[in-house]
Motif scaffolding. Structure first.
Motif, PDB file in Angstrom:
ATOM      1  N   PHE A  46       0.837  -1.209   0.000  1.00 20.06           N
ATOM      2  CA  PHE A  46       0.000   0.000   0.000  1.00 20.06           C
ATOM      3  C   PHE A  46       0.867   1.252   0.000  1.00 20.06           C
ATOM      4  CE2 PHE A  46      -2.017   3.466   2.301  1.00 20.06           C
ATOM      5  CZ  PHE A  46      -3.285   3.540   1.755  1.00 20.06           C
ATOM      6  N   TRP A  47       1.854   1.315   0.892  1.00 21.30           N
ATOM      7  CA  TRP A  47       2.671   2.518   1.002  1.00 21.30           C
ATOM      8  C   TRP A  47       3.641   2.668  -0.167  1.00 21.30           C
ATOM      9  CZ3 TRP A  47       0.964   6.291   3.661  1.00 21.30           C
ATOM     10  CH2 TRP A  47       0.172   6.048   4.793  1.00 21.30           C
ATOM     11  N   MET A  48       4.049   1.546  -0.764  1.00 23.29           N
ATOM     12  CA  MET A  48       4.838   1.634  -1.998  1.00 23.29           C
ATOM     13  C   MET A  48       4.024   2.309  -3.098  1.00 23.29           C
ATOM     14  SD  MET A  48       6.724  -2.047  -2.301  1.00 23.29           S
ATOM     15  CE  MET A  48       8.196  -2.463  -1.374  1.00 23.29           C
ATOM     16  N   HIS A  49       2.792   1.849  -3.254  1.00 25.99           N
ATOM     17  CA  HIS A  49       1.920   2.414  -4.282  1.00 25.99           C
ATOM     18  C   HIS A  49       1.613   3.872  -3.970  1.00 25.99           C
ATOM     19  CE1 HIS A  49      -1.635   2.468  -7.040  1.00 25.99           C
ATOM     20  NE2 HIS A  49      -0.914   1.586  -7.688  1.00 25.99           N
ATOM     21  N   PHE A  50       1.362   4.187  -2.720  1.00 26.62           N
ATOM     22  CA  PHE A  50       1.068   5.549  -2.270  1.00 26.62           C
ATOM     23  C   PHE A  50       2.187   6.509  -2.650  1.00 26.62           C
ATOM     24  CE2 PHE A  50       1.552   8.927   0.836  1.00 26.62           C
ATOM     25  CZ  PHE A  50       0.264   9.360   1.119  1.00 26.62           C
ATOM     26  N   SER A  51       3.437   6.092  -2.442  1.00 29.80           N
ATOM     27  CA  SER A  51       4.572   7.005  -2.535  1.00 29.80           C
ATOM     28  C   SER A  51       5.092   7.210  -3.945  1.00 29.80           C
ATOM     29  CB  SER A  51       5.729   6.482  -1.666  1.00 29.80           C
ATOM     30  OG  SER A  51       5.305   6.235  -0.352  1.00 29.80           O
ATOM     31  N   THR A  52       4.890   6.246  -4.825  1.00 29.18           N
ATOM     32  CA  THR A  52       5.547   6.282  -6.128  1.00 29.18           C
ATOM     33  C   THR A  52       4.652   6.714  -7.277  1.00 29.18           C
ATOM     34  OG1 THR A  52       5.091   3.903  -6.299  1.00 29.18           O
ATOM     35  CG2 THR A  52       7.281   4.541  -5.547  1.00 29.18           C
ATOM     36  N   GLN A  53       3.355   6.476  -7.172  1.00 20.76           N
ATOM     37  CA  GLN A  53       2.490   6.678  -8.323  1.00 20.76           C
ATOM     38  C   GLN A  53       2.043   8.117  -8.534  1.00 20.76           C
ATOM     39  OE1 GLN A  53      -1.598   6.115  -8.148  1.00 20.76           O
ATOM     40  NE2 GLN A  53      -1.769   4.805  -9.934  1.00 20.76           N
ATOM     41  N   PHE A  54       1.866   8.880  -7.444  1.00 21.66           N
ATOM     42  CA  PHE A  54       1.058  10.096  -7.545  1.00 21.66           C
ATOM     43  C   PHE A  54       1.689  11.208  -8.379  1.00 21.66           C
ATOM     44  CE2 PHE A  54       3.549  10.954  -3.679  1.00 21.66           C
ATOM     45  CZ  PHE A  54       3.922  12.278  -3.850  1.00 21.66           C
ATOM     46  N   SER A  55       3.014  11.329  -8.393  1.00 25.81           N
ATOM     47  CA  SER A  55       3.619  12.447  -9.114  1.00 25.81           C
ATOM     48  C   SER A  55       3.334  12.361 -10.613  1.00 25.81           C
ATOM     49  CB  SER A  55       5.127  12.491  -8.870  1.00 25.81           C
ATOM     50  OG  SER A  55       5.675  13.701  -9.366  1.00 25.81           O
ATOM     51  N   ALA A  56       3.561  11.180 -11.192  1.00 23.86           N
ATOM     52  CA  ALA A  56       3.270  10.999 -12.620  1.00 23.86           C
ATOM     53  C   ALA A  56       1.772  11.087 -12.888  1.00 23.86           C
ATOM     54  CB  ALA A  56       3.813   9.656 -13.098  1.00 23.86           C
ATOM     55  N   THR A  57       0.960  10.570 -11.961  1.00 26.22           N
ATOM     56  CA  THR A  57      -0.492  10.612 -12.135  1.00 26.22           C
ATOM     57  C   THR A  57      -0.999  12.048 -12.153  1.00 26.22           C
ATOM     58  OG1 THR A  57      -0.757   8.463 -11.059  1.00 26.22           O
ATOM     59  CG2 THR A  57      -2.699   9.877 -11.160  1.00 26.22           C
ATOM     60  N   VAL A  58      -0.500  12.861 -11.240  1.00 29.29           N
ATOM     61  CA  VAL A  58      -0.921  14.264 -11.176  1.00 29.29           C
ATOM     62  C   VAL A  58      -0.527  15.005 -12.454  1.00 29.29           C
ATOM     63  CG1 VAL A  58      -0.447  16.453  -9.999  1.00 29.29           C
ATOM     64  CG2 VAL A  58      -0.979  14.412  -8.662  1.00 29.29           C
ATOM     65  N   LEU A  59       0.690  14.742 -12.947  1.00 26.68           N
ATOM     66  CA  LEU A  59       1.116  15.374 -14.204  1.00 26.68           C
ATOM     67  C   LEU A  59       0.262  14.896 -15.372  1.00 26.68           C
ATOM     68  CD1 LEU A  59       5.033  15.267 -13.990  1.00 26.68           C
ATOM     69  CD2 LEU A  59       3.549  17.264 -13.770  1.00 26.68           C
ATOM     70  N   GLY A  60       0.027  13.591 -15.428  1.00 24.04           N
ATOM     71  CA  GLY A  60      -0.687  13.032 -16.571  1.00 24.04           C
ATOM     72  C   GLY A  60      -2.174  13.297 -16.573  1.00 24.04           C
TER      73      GLY A  60
ATOM     74  N   LEU B 141      14.686   4.065  -3.467  1.00 23.56           N
ATOM     75  CA  LEU B 141      15.602   4.771  -4.370  1.00 23.56           C
ATOM     76  C   LEU B 141      14.829   5.567  -5.423  1.00 23.56           C
ATOM     77  CD1 LEU B 141      18.358   2.047  -4.896  1.00 23.56           C
ATOM     78  CD2 LEU B 141      18.581   4.203  -3.629  1.00 23.56           C
ATOM     79  N   VAL B 142      13.731   4.995  -5.927  1.00 22.51           N
ATOM     80  CA  VAL B 142      12.908   5.696  -6.916  1.00 22.51           C
ATOM     81  C   VAL B 142      12.284   6.947  -6.294  1.00 22.51           C
ATOM     82  CG1 VAL B 142      10.807   5.549  -8.314  1.00 22.51           C
ATOM     83  CG2 VAL B 142      12.458   3.669  -8.342  1.00 22.51           C
ATOM     84  N   ILE B 143      11.759   6.833  -5.083  1.00 18.97           N
ATOM     85  CA  ILE B 143      11.167   7.993  -4.401  1.00 18.97           C
ATOM     86  C   ILE B 143      12.207   9.101  -4.248  1.00 18.97           C
ATOM     87  CG2 ILE B 143      10.170   8.821  -2.235  1.00 18.97           C
ATOM     88  CD1 ILE B 143       9.016   5.980  -1.872  1.00 18.97           C
TER      89      ILE B 143
ATOM     90  N   GLY C 147       5.718   4.878 -12.010  1.00 17.07           N
ATOM     91  CA  GLY C 147       4.660   3.952 -12.430  1.00 17.07           C
ATOM     92  C   GLY C 147       5.050   2.498 -12.217  1.00 17.07           C
ATOM     93  N   PRO C 148       6.179   2.036 -12.800  1.00 16.60           N
ATOM     94  CA  PRO C 148       6.606   0.652 -12.555  1.00 16.60           C
ATOM     95  C   PRO C 148       6.934   0.375 -11.091  1.00 16.60           C
ATOM     96  CG  PRO C 148       7.706   1.546 -14.484  1.00 16.60           C
ATOM     97  CD  PRO C 148       6.974   2.685 -13.842  1.00 16.60           C
ATOM     98  N   ALA C 149       7.478   1.381 -10.382  1.00 17.58           N
ATOM     99  CA  ALA C 149       7.781   1.176  -8.968  1.00 17.58           C
ATOM    100  C   ALA C 149       6.506   0.923  -8.170  1.00 17.58           C
ATOM    101  CB  ALA C 149       8.528   2.389  -8.407  1.00 17.58           C
TER     102      ALA C 149
ATOM    103  N   GLN D 282      -5.510   1.371  -3.664  1.00 17.14           N
ATOM    104  CA  GLN D 282      -6.032   2.604  -3.087  1.00 17.14           C
ATOM    105  C   GLN D 282      -4.930   3.609  -2.794  1.00 17.14           C
ATOM    106  OE1 GLN D 282      -8.149   1.182   0.424  1.00 17.14           O
ATOM    107  NE2 GLN D 282     -10.095   1.707  -0.536  1.00 17.14           N
ATOM    108  N   GLY D 283      -3.748   3.095  -2.424  1.00 19.82           N
ATOM    109  CA  GLY D 283      -2.696   3.960  -1.921  1.00 19.82           C
ATOM    110  C   GLY D 283      -2.329   5.089  -2.857  1.00 19.82           C
ATOM    111  N   GLY D 284      -1.949   4.744  -4.089  1.00 25.53           N
ATOM    112  CA  GLY D 284      -1.513   5.754  -5.037  1.00 25.53           C
ATOM    113  C   GLY D 284      -2.604   6.734  -5.411  1.00 25.53           C
TER     114      GLY D 284
END
Length: 435
Positions: free
Chosen positions: A223-237, A291-293, A326-328, A354-356
């Protein structure tokens, strides 16, 4: 049934289901290049424009657990068909919307239909492909589905300018109608049956299933992996990338659209590489995500602190690094798969997914509020200084997410040591303590 025909059938089913997810991402992302047009069409502020995406993402996120339970109960085929129908009708309604309330209600149902696609595709992957191929197929599902965002960034821009609002959205709804028929004909829940059903769960059973999934630290880590990595690209896209690049960085529409396309290509490029890494070194999945974050946060810090407009090469580097998120985020689903029994995988997947989206909707809303706060009255558009404040809201969520990943990876490793010491030893490369 021999292995070769079954393998071919699995690929055909996956391609059709992937196409549905592709179109769901297209519908979800279609406001990314239509945000400024929507603001003009419905005569709304930045906060109201954010509400479109916030509502859509909120519904998507809230639907994940119910959808996971529905997939475990009714099978992915029936849920995928329902989601495709809802999504197509919602986009059809959005095409004719001529006021804010109508448009908002249409985006509500876009979120409902969108929520019923991805979990179904992952369940089909788990049912049709051998275990060793599941990480790769999961990554491919995520990254190829993101081509829907490319279709939103480039062809949708052309369609809106050439065909107009109504015809452009009618065209996307028509694609969904075609895929509804294809899904009905092609998709099967498993090699053994076209449509499967799980056990009927009462309220107590649902509560126990959710509690068991959430209780496992592997699910929480995912959950927290998805929360932390997805949102930046999602917000831009989804919404704020195009306005940020055009009004915040002074780029042309074509240059901004190209950056969004590069970001999606980055997502696609890193997916197979991350799949290979986590298959070979599953013990270091959380290290990869951390590392991705750090890389994404560092790139945003450089861009936002750059004096004046950032050079184009730096913005290209920004979207490439953001694309790694996204892949992370898909690594979280691998944690859910390996931490839960088969009959609970879709429920765990829904929780993780749900996280991301909770992080994304929070960020979208914060950016809209901060833009309105930092934009002087009477000023047309949003000044660069306002975007600097608004985009900085992301750092708060990265900090929270990284801290939680650090916590739950320790708990997850301790749980694995307790439940399966031999697997713990193989993955960590260490002898079992006390053995």
């Amino acid at each position: 049934m021999t292995t070769a025909p079954r393998s071919s059938q699995a690929m055909v089913i996956w391609i059709v289901a992937l196409a549905v997810y592709f179109v769901a991402v297209l519908h979800r992302s279609s406001l990314a290049v239509a945000g400024l047009l929507a603001a003009e069409r419905f005569e709304i502020t930045a906060s109201q424009l954010s509400t479109f995406v916030v509502l859509q993402l909120l519904i998507y996120a809230l639907m994940q657990v119910p959808v996971g339970l529905m997939v475990d109960r009714f099978g992915p085929r029936r849920v995928l068909l329902t989601g495709t129908l809802v999504l197509t009708c919602a986009q059809l309604s959005f095409a004719f919307a001529d006021n804010y309330a109508w448009a908002l209600s249409s985006r509500f149902f876009v979120g409902v239909g969108d929520a019923m696609t991805f979990v179904c595709v992952l369940r089909l992957v788990n049912s049709w492909f051998p275990v060793r191929r599941i990480p790769l197929m999961t990554q491919l599902t995520g990254v190829l589905g993101q081509l829907g965002a490319v279709a939103a960034a480039v062809p949708m821009t052309w369609a809106l300018s050439s065909l107009g609002w109504t015809r452009a959205y009618l065209a996307t709804a028509a694609i969904g109608a075609v895929l509804l028929v294809a899904t009905l004909i092609v998709v099967r829940d498993s090699p053994e049956t076209r449509t499967s059903s799980g056990p009927l769960l009462g309220l107590a059973g649902i509560k126990d299933s959710l509690a068991a999934s959430w209780e496992h630290p592997g699910t929480r880590l995912g959950f927290w992996m998805h929360f932390s990595t997805q949102f930046s690209a999602t917000v831009l896209g989804l919404l704020w990338g195009y306005p940020f690049f055009v009004q915040g960085q002074g780029l042309s529409s074509a240059s901004a659209g190209l950056l969004l396309t590069i970001m999606v290509l980055s997502i696609m490029g890193f997916g197979p590489a991350f799949a290979a890494l986590i298959t070979r070194w599953p013990w270091h999945r959380s290290t990869l995500v951390l590392l991705v974050i750090a890389a994404i946060a560092a790139m945003w810090a450089i861009v936002l602190s750059w004096p004046g407009d950032a050079p184009y090469w730096l913005l290209v580097l920004l979207v490439v690094v953001c694309g790694m998120g996204g892949p992370a985020s898909m690594v979280g689903f691998d944690l859910g798969r390996t931490s839960n029994p088969v009959f609970r995988v879709s429920t765990a997947t829904g929780i993780i997914n749900q996280g991301g989206f909770f992080a994304s909707l929070t960020t979208v809303a914060l950016i809209g509020l901060l833009l309105d706060w930092r934009t002087p009255d009477g000023v047309t558009g949003y000044p660069a200084e306002a975007f600097t404040w608004a985009m900085s809201a992301q750092f708060l969520l990265w900090g929270i997410g990284a801290l939680q990943i650090w916590r739950y990876r320790r708990k997850g490793r301790n749980r694995l040591l307790r439940d399966d010491p031999e697997l713990w030893s193989r993955q960590s490369g260490r002898p079992v303590p006390g053995a």
